[in-house]
Design a protein around this motif. Structure first.
Motif, mmCIF file in Angstrom:
data_model
loop_
_atom_site.group_PDB
_atom_site.id
_atom_site.type_symbol
_atom_site.label_atom_id
_atom_site.label_comp_id
_atom_site.label_asym_id
_atom_site.label_seq_id
_atom_site.Cartn_x
_atom_site.Cartn_y
_atom_site.Cartn_z
ATOM 1 N N GLY A 197 0.824 -1.210 0.000
ATOM 2 C CA GLY A 197 0.000 0.000 0.000
ATOM 3 C C GLY A 197 0.853 1.253 0.000
ATOM 4 N N SER A 198 1.883 1.281 0.844
ATOM 5 C CA SER A 198 2.747 2.461 0.918
ATOM 6 C C SER A 198 3.681 2.564 -0.274
ATOM 7 C CB SER A 198 3.565 2.436 2.216
ATOM 8 O OG SER A 198 4.384 1.283 2.281
ATOM 9 N N VAL A 199 4.083 1.427 -0.849
ATOM 10 C CA VAL A 199 5.019 1.442 -1.979
ATOM 11 C C VAL A 199 4.304 1.745 -3.291
ATOM 12 C CG1 VAL A 199 6.598 0.028 -3.363
ATOM 13 C CG2 VAL A 199 6.665 -0.112 -0.857
ATOM 14 N N PHE A 200 3.150 1.095 -3.520
ATOM 15 C CA PHE A 200 2.471 1.207 -4.815
ATOM 16 C C PHE A 200 1.184 2.035 -4.770
ATOM 17 C CE2 PHE A 200 4.910 -2.779 -5.050
ATOM 18 C CZ PHE A 200 5.673 -2.520 -6.173
ATOM 19 N N GLY A 201 0.747 2.392 -3.563
ATOM 20 C CA GLY A 201 -0.484 3.169 -3.454
ATOM 21 C C GLY A 201 -1.729 2.354 -3.658
ATOM 22 N N SER A 202 -1.605 1.048 -3.601
ATOM 23 C CA SER A 202 -2.751 0.159 -3.799
ATOM 24 C C SER A 202 -2.507 -1.151 -3.064
ATOM 25 C CB SER A 202 -2.963 -0.120 -5.295
ATOM 26 O OG SER A 202 -3.896 -1.180 -5.478
ATOM 27 N N GLU A 203 -3.539 -1.648 -2.420
ATOM 28 C CA GLU A 203 -3.450 -2.947 -1.749
ATOM 29 C C GLU A 203 -3.832 -4.086 -2.693
ATOM 30 O OE1 GLU A 203 -2.319 -3.566 1.182
ATOM 31 O OE2 GLU A 203 -2.194 -1.567 2.077
ATOM 32 N N GLU A 204 -4.203 -3.753 -3.919
ATOM 33 C CA GLU A 204 -4.708 -4.761 -4.851
ATOM 34 C C GLU A 204 -3.629 -5.337 -5.766
ATOM 35 O OE1 GLU A 204 -7.807 -5.727 -4.374
ATOM 36 O OE2 GLU A 204 -7.859 -4.195 -2.798
ATOM 37 N N VAL A 205 -2.438 -4.732 -5.766
ATOM 38 C CA VAL A 205 -1.414 -5.225 -6.690
ATOM 39 C C VAL A 205 -0.894 -6.584 -6.244
ATOM 40 C CG1 VAL A 205 -0.697 -2.899 -7.360
ATOM 41 C CG2 VAL A 205 0.540 -4.097 -5.535
ATOM 42 N N LEU A 206 -0.488 -7.375 -7.223
ATOM 43 C CA LEU A 206 0.172 -8.651 -6.975
ATOM 44 C C LEU A 206 1.667 -8.355 -6.885
ATOM 45 C CD1 LEU A 206 -0.473 -11.718 -6.791
ATOM 46 C CD2 LEU A 206 -0.029 -11.834 -9.258
ATOM 47 N N PRO A 207 2.294 -8.552 -5.712
ATOM 48 C CA PRO A 207 3.672 -8.087 -5.539
ATOM 49 C C PRO A 207 4.715 -9.072 -6.089
ATOM 50 C CG PRO A 207 2.848 -8.941 -3.458
ATOM 51 C CD PRO A 207 1.714 -9.038 -4.435
ATOM 52 N N LEU A 208 5.464 -8.606 -7.074
ATOM 53 C CA LEU A 208 6.585 -9.375 -7.623
ATOM 54 C C LEU A 208 7.765 -8.417 -7.768
ATOM 55 C CD1 LEU A 208 3.773 -10.436 -9.348
ATOM 56 C CD2 LEU A 208 5.427 -12.221 -9.861
ATOM 57 N N TRP A 209 8.109 -7.790 -6.658
ATOM 58 C CA TRP A 209 9.117 -6.736 -6.730
ATOM 59 C C TRP A 209 10.349 -7.087 -5.916
ATOM 60 C CZ3 TRP A 209 9.539 -2.751 -2.608
ATOM 61 C CH2 TRP A 209 8.713 -3.004 -1.512
ATOM 62 N N ILE A 210 10.419 -6.703 -4.638
ATOM 63 C CA ILE A 210 11.629 -6.866 -3.843
ATOM 64 C C ILE A 210 12.154 -8.308 -3.935
ATOM 65 C CG2 ILE A 210 10.425 -7.442 -1.692
ATOM 66 C CD1 ILE A 210 12.478 -5.601 -0.262
ATOM 67 N N ALA A 211 13.472 -8.453 -3.930
ATOM 68 C CA ALA A 211 14.084 -9.740 -4.268
ATOM 69 C C ALA A 211 14.156 -10.696 -3.081
ATOM 70 C CB ALA A 211 15.472 -9.531 -4.865
ATOM 71 N N ALA A 213 10.315 -15.630 -8.248
ATOM 72 C CA ALA A 213 10.547 -16.620 -7.191
ATOM 73 C C ALA A 213 9.296 -16.773 -6.334
ATOM 74 C CB ALA A 213 11.739 -16.224 -6.333
ATOM 75 N N THR A 214 8.288 -17.315 -6.961
ATOM 76 C CA THR A 214 7.009 -17.523 -6.314
ATOM 77 C C THR A 214 6.335 -18.709 -6.999
ATOM 78 O OG1 THR A 214 4.945 -16.439 -5.644
ATOM 79 C CG2 THR A 214 5.801 -15.893 -7.837
ATOM 80 N N ARG A 215 5.149 -19.068 -6.557
ATOM 81 C CA ARG A 215 4.451 -20.194 -7.172
ATOM 82 C C ARG A 215 4.197 -19.922 -8.656
ATOM 83 N NH1 ARG A 215 -0.748 -20.606 -4.965
ATOM 84 N NH2 ARG A 215 -0.538 -18.459 -4.267
ATOM 85 N N GLN A 216 4.272 -20.996 -9.447
ATOM 86 C CA GLN A 216 4.078 -20.838 -10.882
ATOM 87 C C GLN A 216 2.723 -20.224 -11.202
ATOM 88 O OE1 GLN A 216 4.867 -24.665 -12.677
ATOM 89 N NE2 GLN A 216 7.062 -24.574 -12.192
ATOM 90 N N SER A 217 1.714 -20.549 -10.413
ATOM 91 C CA SER A 217 0.383 -19.989 -10.644
ATOM 92 C C SER A 217 0.368 -18.481 -10.450
ATOM 93 C CB SER A 217 -0.643 -20.656 -9.721
ATOM 94 O OG SER A 217 -0.310 -20.432 -8.351
ATOM 95 N N VAL A 218 1.196 -17.974 -9.542
ATOM 96 C CA VAL A 218 1.273 -16.533 -9.301
ATOM 97 C C VAL A 218 1.961 -15.838 -10.477
ATOM 98 C CG1 VAL A 218 2.207 -14.742 -7.788
ATOM 99 C CG2 VAL A 218 1.223 -16.824 -6.798
ATOM 100 N N LEU A 239 1.995 -16.890 -13.524
ATOM 101 C CA LEU A 239 1.028 -16.941 -14.623
ATOM 102 C C LEU A 239 -0.066 -15.893 -14.449
ATOM 103 C CD1 LEU A 239 0.150 -18.340 -17.223
ATOM 104 C CD2 LEU A 239 -1.125 -19.987 -15.833
ATOM 105 N N GLU A 240 -0.527 -15.718 -13.220
ATOM 106 C CA GLU A 240 -1.535 -14.692 -12.946
ATOM 107 C C GLU A 240 -0.990 -13.305 -13.265
ATOM 108 O OE1 GLU A 240 -4.813 -12.459 -11.510
ATOM 109 O OE2 GLU A 240 -4.635 -14.546 -12.167
ATOM 110 N N ALA A 241 0.261 -13.054 -12.912
ATOM 111 C CA ALA A 241 0.856 -11.738 -13.152
ATOM 112 C C ALA A 241 0.957 -11.433 -14.637
ATOM 113 C CB ALA A 241 2.238 -11.666 -12.503
ATOM 114 N N VAL A 242 1.478 -12.360 -15.415
ATOM 115 C CA VAL A 242 1.640 -12.083 -16.849
ATOM 116 C C VAL A 242 0.292 -12.044 -17.558
ATOM 117 C CG1 VAL A 242 4.016 -12.900 -16.989
ATOM 118 C CG2 VAL A 242 2.159 -14.536 -17.310
ATOM 119 N N THR A 243 -0.689 -12.801 -17.054
ATOM 120 C CA THR A 243 -2.041 -12.736 -17.622
ATOM 121 C C THR A 243 -2.666 -11.371 -17.363
ATOM 122 O OG1 THR A 243 -2.319 -15.131 -17.329
ATOM 123 C CG2 THR A 243 -4.319 -13.827 -17.636
ATOM 124 N N ARG A 244 -2.442 -10.830 -16.164
ATOM 125 C CA ARG A 244 -2.931 -9.480 -15.862
ATOM 126 C C ARG A 244 -2.292 -8.449 -16.798
ATOM 127 N NH1 ARG A 244 -3.319 -8.394 -9.307
ATOM 128 N NH2 ARG A 244 -4.557 -10.236 -8.736
#
Length: 402
Positions: A28-42, A377-382, A384-389
């Motif tokens: 929320g503080s980084v992206f301004g939204s609680e709805e994003v799927l986080p694939l950022w910090i390593a 570095a997360t579940r394959q389904s996540v 896939l969800e990210a690139v589909t979005r």
């Protein structure tokens, strides 16, 4: 090797919200939204190896968490054995210096081996703290940008030699394997860097935190191992943190073959009273290196499948977004320049339309406008969800533009 990812469940759903996770609880503080799927910090969404968790639980059961010893022999031996086994490099116990993290270790080394006003060479687009560690300590950032050949990055050796030849430039800060472009530098590439740095007497600070995360067909070469028998002008930074997902335990180590340089770095550590180490970080590192190898081999299989799936998806369904399969790390470098000229537009699009939280390219250097870094570095389904979005949002963008 010989282990498959089937022996470990990397598809296990582990709820990370509400655990004070920077990656999940700060969106929320980084992206301004609680709805994003986080694939950022390593960091990874996977549980650390069972041996690591068991060691921490065992020690936590004692219930006294007071000062611990500074020099634990099994810790040093675990590092020595790991580096020899995984990277064909023989090191000595005396070369190992503990630090609270790789970035603090880099800063301590900059302070020890340069003075205010000195130039420090970096190779952008590169890990954002490289810029800050130089600028915040009153040194000068000297850029030797990488060259992209259709998304495959190489070093600009002619420019590098020019920068090394300038006597005001005292250090080269090397990222190996490279974050964010995913290159695992070939031995011959690093040998060219080594020869140039030797010729111009420039010390190399080599961030090798991703050295264990290398995929099939590639081999990490420790920069300092290029010397005969070892490069005394090289400082190597390593940690178990990325490899085994224990970054929150704030433990890393510096390998410094040169006694004089090691003494200068230890002086900085003592000056800042940083000789105390993290009790659980030391034990976790030790357990990971002693008993985490099968887990790592399985992890690499899983991560490489994620990377291949990501690249295949983009090539088949989003050819306008360019991505080259990384040779190492768990980070993909996405080129959105076919759609966005303004970096701010891309960041806004990813958050508001695609609802994915990626690292914006500009954080890695001015060369990276129109890019974003995705942590797979997360579940394959996540993944896939990210690139589909992203696909869905770009198709809406295309419809509005047509």
């Amino acid at each position: 090797m010989g282990n498959s990812s089937a022996e470990f469940d990397f598809d296990q759903l582990i709820a990370r919200r509400g655990t004070d996770s920077r990656k999940w609880d700060d969106i929320g503080s980084v992206f301004g939204s609680e709805e994003v799927l986080p694939l950022w910090i390593a960091d990874m969404d996977f549980a650390s190896p069972p041996a690591v968790a068991a060691k921490i639980r065992e020690r936590a059961g004692h219930s006294v968490y007071a000062y611990n010893t500074r020099d634990r022999a099994p810790f040093s031996q675990a590092i020595i054995d790991w580096v020899r086994r995984r990277h064909d490099w023989n090191i000595e116990k005396e070369w190992i210096v503990q630090a609270p993290g790789v970035v603090p270790a880099i800063i301590l080394s900059i302070l020890a081996l340069s003075k205010p006003g000195d130039g420090i060479i970096i190779q952008p687009p590169v890990y954002p703290p490289f810029f800050a560690s130089i600028k915040d300590n009153h040194r000068n950032i000297v850029e030797n940008p990488l060259i992209s050949h259709n998304g495959y990055y190489e070093m600009d050796f002619a420019d590098l030699e020019q920068k090394l030849a300038n006597p005001d430039n005292k250090l080269l800060l090397l990222c190996s394997p490279h974050n964010p472009v995913g290159r695992v530098w070939k031995r011959e590439e690093l040998t060219r860097v080594y020869n140039l740095c030797q010729a111009y007497q420039v010390d190399v600070l080599s961030d090798e935190i991703h050295s264990d995360l290398v995929y099939g067909g590639h081999k990490h070469t420790v920069f300092a191992s290029l010397g005969t028998p070892v490069c005394h002008q090289s400082i190597t930074f390593m940690a178990a943190s990325k490899t085994f997902n224990i970054a929150g335990l704030n433990t890393s180590f510096i390998i410094v073959p040169c006694k004089q340089r090691r003494g200068l770095i230890e002086t900085e550590i003592n000056r800042m009273h940083l000789r105390r180490n993290n009790l659980f970080g030391v034990l976790a590192t030790e357990a990971a290196y002693q008993a985490g190898e099968a887990w790592l081999d399985a992890l690499l299989v899983y991560l490489e499948k994620n990377a291949a799936m990501l690249v295949d998806f983009m090539e088949a369904r989003l050819p306008g977004v360019k991505v080259v399969k990384p040779e190492g790390t768990f980070l993909a470098w996405l080129d959105f320049r076919a759609y966005f000229n303004e970096a701010n537009e891309l960041s806004k699009f990813l958050v508001e339309q695609a609802q994915v939280g990626l690292n914006p390219g500009l954080a890695f250097g001015t060369q990276a406008a129109g890019f974003a870094r995705l942590n797979f570095a997360t579940r394959q389904s996540v993944v896939l969800e990210a690139v589909t979005r992203i696909e869905k949002a770009i198709k809406q963008l295309d419809r509005r533009g047509s």
